[in-house]
Design an enzyme around this catalytic site. Structure first.
Site, PDB file in Angstrom:
ATOM      1  CG  PHE A 100      -2.270   5.097   3.838  1.00 23.04           C
ATOM      2  CD1 PHE A 100      -1.133   5.351   5.200  1.00 23.04           C
ATOM      3  CD2 PHE A 100      -1.736   6.151   2.706  1.00 23.04           C
ATOM      4  CE1 PHE A 100      -0.175   6.150   4.612  1.00 23.04           C
ATOM      5  CE2 PHE A 100      -0.814   7.002   3.510  1.00 23.04           C
ATOM      6  CZ  PHE A 100       0.212   7.044   3.756  1.00 23.04           C
ATOM      7  CG  ASN A 199       2.880   5.547  -0.846  1.00 24.05           C
ATOM      8  OD1 ASN A 199       4.324   5.366   0.030  1.00 24.05           O
ATOM      9  ND2 ASN A 199       1.988   6.664  -0.557  1.00 24.05           N
ATOM     10  N   PRO A 200       4.926   2.239  -0.646  1.00 25.32           N
ATOM     11  CG  PRO A 200       6.613   0.870  -1.211  1.00 25.32           C
ATOM     12  CD  PRO A 200       5.937   2.013  -1.740  1.00 25.32           C
TER      13      PRO A 200
END
Length: 291
Positions: A100, A199-200
């Site tokens: 990510f 920060n899932p």
């Protein structure tokens, strides 16, 4: 400008590049044009803008390389994949397929964790990052609170290869990285942690992101969080209650419409002092709570 022109200038190259990116629908095409030119020339954005003002020449080979990279960006391949780097606070993180890409708004979210760590009277406060991805959050804590001990967990074998690279490049020696499911993370730390941050993945499964950069290039494991987007948040609430000492802080990043639901979820689980905080665009971005 055609290849037959007697001289290439940074100004003409920037105009050409930003026009091509704008036509492709790239957000902020002028910014990306500056960054691509700077990447090829090995200079920062400010220097590119100075070269534009000076109408400085640029070698034909460099101009062609910028055009090649701009054509990739025009397909909406993330700029960070093209350059291989993503800035995050004081860090330059290596990123690419399988991890990510850290976002500017997360730079604000991690400040809550950094402030909480700095406020702990212990000589070596403990911070945990659940689902660390590139390592952005964990490394910001480790480098900006150097007396802290930071622990980070990442499930994806693709992502953790990038994390290892970034930890090594940072030179930080106060960080421990493990591969595994965050649900089972760090049982040896139960009841001793000062700050847990995550920060899932929080995008609802049916809410496909509009931006091609996200939809096509970010790993799904880092995006989607079940029917309401909060499946992983529910797990984190339980895990963080296990890890944190009484009075320890939880910091969660989330979508702009999820603050109230997350506060309700955390309150039902026994958390105290739940509060949702806005980012610089005034959107709800993070919720904090105390154990």
């Amino acid at each position: 400008m055609s290849d037959a022109s007697p001289a290439f200038t940074v100004r003409s190259l920037r105009n050409e590049t930003s026009a091509a990116l704008a036509q492709a629908g790239v957000p902020d095409p002028e910014v990306d044009a500056d960054l691509l030119i700077g990447f090829v020339l090995g200079v920062g954005r400010g220097r590119v803008q100075a070269l534009v003002v000076l109408d400085s020449p640029v070698e034909a080979g460099d101009a062609e390389r910028v055009r090649e990279l701009a054509s990739r960006r025009a397909t909406r391949e993330p700029l960070q994949h093209i350059t291989g780097m993503a800035p995050f606070r004081s860090l330059e993180l290596a990123v690419g397929p399988g991890v990510f890409v850290p976002r500017p708004e997360t730079e604000q979210v991690v400040q809550f964790a950094i402030d909480a760590l700095r406020a702990v009277p212990s000589p070596s406060p403990i911070g945990v990052d659940l689902g660390t991805g590139s390592g952005a959050i964990a490394l910001a804590m480790a480098t900006e609170v150097p007396h802290a001990r930071v622990f980070a967990v990442e499930k994806s074998s693709e992502a953790i290869a990038w994390t290892h690279r970034n930890v090594e490049a940072s030179g930080a020696t106060n960080i421990q990285l493990v591969q595994g499911d965050l649900a089972d993370a760090f049982p040896e730390l139960d009841g001793t942690v000062d700050v847990v941050i995550s920060n899932p993945p929080y995008v609802p499964d049916a809410a496909i992101p509009r931006d091609p950069e996200v939809r096509l290039f970010d790993p799904p494991i880092a995006l989607y969080g079940g029917a309401d987007g909060l499946d992983v948040v529910r797990v984190i609430s339980s895990v963080a209650r296990r890890l944190l000492r009484p009075g320890g802080a939880l910091v969660l990043e989330h979508g702009e419409l999820q603050g109230a639901q997350i506060r309700d979820l955390l309150t039902a689980d026994g958390w105290r002092a739940t509060a949702t905080h806005r980012d610089l665009t005034t959107r709800d971005r993070a919720t904090t709570a105390l154990r």
